[in-house]
Design an enzyme around this catalytic site. Structure first.
Site, PDB file in Angstrom:
ATOM      1  N   LEU A 154       0.858  -1.175   0.000  1.00 57.10           N
ATOM      2  CA  LEU A 154       0.000   0.000   0.000  1.00 57.10           C
ATOM      3  C   LEU A 154       0.897   1.228   0.000  1.00 57.10           C
ATOM      4  O   LEU A 154       1.632   1.469   0.958  1.00 57.10           O
ATOM      5  CB  LEU A 154      -0.897   0.001   1.242  1.00 57.10           C
ATOM      6  CG  LEU A 154      -1.807  -1.218   1.400  1.00 57.10           C
ATOM      7  CD1 LEU A 154      -2.558  -1.162   2.729  1.00 57.10           C
ATOM      8  CD2 LEU A 154      -2.785  -1.329   0.233  1.00 57.10           C
ATOM      9  N   GLU A 155       0.845   1.993  -1.076  1.00 56.92           N
ATOM     10  CA  GLU A 155       1.739   3.137  -1.216  1.00 56.92           C
ATOM     11  C   GLU A 155       0.977   4.448  -1.122  1.00 56.92           C
ATOM     12  O   GLU A 155      -0.043   4.648  -1.806  1.00 56.92           O
ATOM     13  CB  GLU A 155       2.495   3.074  -2.545  1.00 56.92           C
ATOM     14  CG  GLU A 155       3.520   4.178  -2.703  1.00 56.92           C
ATOM     15  CD  GLU A 155       4.513   3.927  -3.821  1.00 56.92           C
ATOM     16  OE1 GLU A 155       5.322   4.828  -4.117  1.00 56.92           O
ATOM     17  OE2 GLU A 155       4.498   2.832  -4.413  1.00 56.92           O
ATOM     18  N   LEU A 156       1.456   5.330  -0.249  1.00 54.32           N
ATOM     19  CA  LEU A 156       0.895   6.671  -0.051  1.00 54.32           C
ATOM     20  C   LEU A 156      -0.614   6.634   0.180  1.00 54.32           C
ATOM     21  O   LEU A 156      -1.357   7.464  -0.332  1.00 54.32           O
ATOM     22  CB  LEU A 156       1.225   7.588  -1.236  1.00 54.32           C
ATOM     23  CG  LEU A 156       2.682   8.014  -1.369  1.00 54.32           C
ATOM     24  CD1 LEU A 156       2.818   9.081  -2.443  1.00 54.32           C
ATOM     25  CD2 LEU A 156       3.264   8.519  -0.057  1.00 54.32           C
TER      26      LEU A 156
END
Length: 262
Positions: A154-156
């Site tokens: 899960l990015e940003l």
């Protein structure tokens, strides 16, 4: 002890794991030395060296997004990485690709939230600032879960949304810039070390390799300048740095050249 994919899944909710993206064997060896749980790289030419440098650390090999235009290509890439020592595969492609890999027993880490390879459509920005966007990320996560992924990066993603999604999926969640509540906390080694280059907001440096590289670059220039100066002045090379034949051999060769010139 190296964690296998099934052990990583069992640790969900038990303790947070630590993951580092490494750019080569030096960073991989350092990660293993201090007990980092997972190392990641997408450098195909360094894959074997990374594996050798961190033999007791879970190694997730990253398939390059642009290298695989069809499922067969992605599957070949995954099998090749697993056969040379990878323990799991990161894949930023769609659930259709994830399902193909998972169906053949490949432990896969998918990617939701900001996916840089798709930023042409979304922009390089944070996700989950609204309930509707958080729902969209959650649906993507559940699609990956249904496809058989064991982990999801899960990015940003907004930190509170990450916490809720982590509780709502059976997959191991990996946070990169997505707050403290995921099952795995992830950063790139180059950011941790403070290496040169633009840094994302979530990156924190625990050293200043940029200053060290600048210092080394200055020393390179000094050494090259000294070599140039001494070579031009005739003080390099010195006699001890040259091959010295017997005088007789020199005279014989000189005479031979003279006769040949006639």
């Amino acid at each position: 002890m190296k964690l296998e994919a099934h052990q990583i899944r069992k640790l969900k909710g038990q303790r947070q794991l630590i993951q580092v993206n490494v750019n080569g064997p030096e960073q991989a060896a350092a990660a293993e030395a201090v007990g980092i749980d997972i190392v990641v790289t997408g450098c195909a030419d360094r894959r074997d060296a990374v594996r050798a440098a961190a033999p007791n650390t879970h190694f997730c090999y990253s398939l390059r997004h642009s290298d695989h235009a069809d499922k067969a290509s992605a599957l070949r890439g995954a099998f090749d990485a697993l056969s040379t020592g990878a323990d799991s595969i990161y894949c930023s492609l769609s659930p259709h690709f994830i399902e193909t890999l998972a169906r053949e027993g490949v432990p896969v880490c998918a990617h939701a939230g900001l996916v840089p390879q798709r930023a042409r459509l979304t922009g390089m920005r944070g996700f989950g600032k609204t309930s509707s966007e958080a729902r969209a990320v959650f649906e993507a996560v559940k699609n990956f879960e249904s496809a058989g992924a064991v982990m999801v990066e899960l990015e940003l993603l907004a930190a509170p949304m990450t916490a809720l999604i982590t509780q709502a999926t059976t997959m191991t969640t990996v946070s990169i810039g997505s707050g403290p509540s995921a099952d795995v906390q992830y950063l790139f080694g180059c950011d941790i070390l403070g290496e040169p280059g633009q840094k994302p907001r979530h990156a924190r440096a625990w050293d200043d390799f940029a200053a060290e590289y600048a210092r080394l670059q200055a020393r390179r220039e000094q050494a090259f300048a000294a070599f140039k100066s001494e070579a031009q002045a005739g003080t390099y090379p010195a006699a001890r740095e040259c091959v010295t034949p017997p005088d007789e051999a020199v005279h014989e060769f000189s005479d031979w050249l003279t006769e040949r010139g006639r």
